[in-house]
Scaffold this active site. Structure first.
Site, mmCIF file in Angstrom:
data_model
loop_
_atom_site.group_PDB
_atom_site.id
_atom_site.type_symbol
_atom_site.label_atom_id
_atom_site.label_comp_id
_atom_site.label_asym_id
_atom_site.label_seq_id
_atom_site.Cartn_x
_atom_site.Cartn_y
_atom_site.Cartn_z
ATOM 1 N N SER A 1 172.467 88.011 13.222
ATOM 2 C CA SER A 1 173.823 87.851 13.756
ATOM 3 C C SER A 1 174.870 88.531 12.894
ATOM 4 O O SER A 1 175.848 89.081 13.410
ATOM 5 C CB SER A 1 174.153 86.355 13.894
ATOM 6 N N HIS B 1 178.502 85.413 10.313
ATOM 7 C CA HIS B 1 179.160 86.154 11.385
ATOM 8 C C HIS B 1 180.430 86.836 10.871
ATOM 9 O O HIS B 1 180.663 88.027 11.138
ATOM 10 C CB HIS B 1 179.509 85.210 12.530
#
Length: 299
Positions: free
Chosen positions: A203, A249
């Site tokens: 991610s 993230h």
């Protein structure tokens, strides 16, 4: 009538001038600017400076540069490849292969590769983690997945975002973007998450590609609304869903946007220097973050 190469005309010694290397007997005072062999008017090919011979033009670009100098370039200066998604396919295949290995070997495999600061291994009782010298976890964790939906969403993001970026940046720059985004996500997770909180997944790298897409589209004056909506949706999910390492993230997003900005805004005359200095600066920041957190955990 044009004379074939190798056919004599008159001896070169009459005037003391050398003969064209392709037409013996044709006197000439001109030499190829690259190989310096004498060439006659029939063999002269104009270059940016002086003249070149046919052999040098065939082996180079006709301008005095290397053979590939005039190949089409991307917006970032990379060479356009025949398959603009090759590296994306390879990265996708590596992620899937590691996921299959995790399914087969299970906990032992995952515990040895996931991102963790400093903890005790649940199986062996040994101290493990980045702070214990296992620096590789900062990168290996970015290729590691457990749940099918986890890898499915990440690989869809890699395919949708990675292909256009690889085509726009070129393979080497694209690979640098991907790896630095992954490291940026791991570094921020290492800094802000609990030391014994494991994290894994691509991610961080995918968010880096998303940030790079925003930078690239702005550079090309394209409509930012679709990618802005996608970014906003992903950030909403990041901060509202449970069991998501938001640090990875955000770290990947910031690192990817910074690298991409240096890639596509570098001045043409110093393009490579600025691009690699940007990558070096991002890597240096990552190293400092990791160093600071390691001192905190070991202090």
């Amino acid at each position: 009538m044009e004379q074939a190469p190798g056919s004599p005309e008159r001896p070169a010694a009459e005037s003391g001038l050398p003969s064209c290397y392709r037409h013996p007997g044709r006197e000439t005072g001109i030499s190829c600017v690259r190989c310096e062999r004498p060439i006659c008017p029939d063999c002269m090919i104009s270059a940016s400076v002086g003249f070149q011979c046919p052999d040098c033009v065939r082996s180079g670009s006709g301008t005095g540069h290397a053979p590939g100098a005039n190949r089409p370039r991307t917006i970032a200066g990379g060479v356009q490849a025949a398959d603009p998604r090759l590296l994306t396919k390879i990265l996708l295949a590596v992620n899937v292969a590691v996921w299959i290995a995790a399914l087969v070997i299970q906990d032992r495999f995952i515990d040895s590769l996931d991102m963790i600061g400093l903890a005790v291994n649940r199986g062996t009782g040994e101290v493990v983690g980045v702070a214990d010298g296992e620096w590789y976890r900062l990168l290996t964790s970015a290729f590691l997945h457990e749940q099918p939906m986890h890898i499915a969403f990440n690989m869809l993001g890699l395919w949708w975002l990675g292909g256009p970026l690889e085509a726009a940046l070129g393979r080497v720059r694209y690979l640098a973007l991907y790896l630095l985004s992954a490291l940026g996500g791991s570094a921020l997770s290492y800094l802000l998450a609990a030391q014994n909180q494991p994290s894994l997944g691509a991610s961080g790298a995918i968010f880096g590609l998303l940030g790079a897409t925003v930078v690239l589209m702005r550079r090309m004056n394209q409509d930012l609304r679709p990618v802005a909506i996608l970014l906003a949706l992903n950030l909403f999910i990041t901060f509202t869903w449970a069991n998501i390492a938001w640090q990875a993230h955000i770290g990947g997003l910031v690192a990817g946007a910074a690298v991409a900005f240096g890639m596509v805004h570098a001045p043409r005359g110093r393009r490579e220097l600025v691009q690699w200095l940007t990558c070096g600066a991002v890597l240096l920041v990552i190293a400092v973050v990791v160093w600071v957190r390691t001192l905190q955990l070991l202090g």
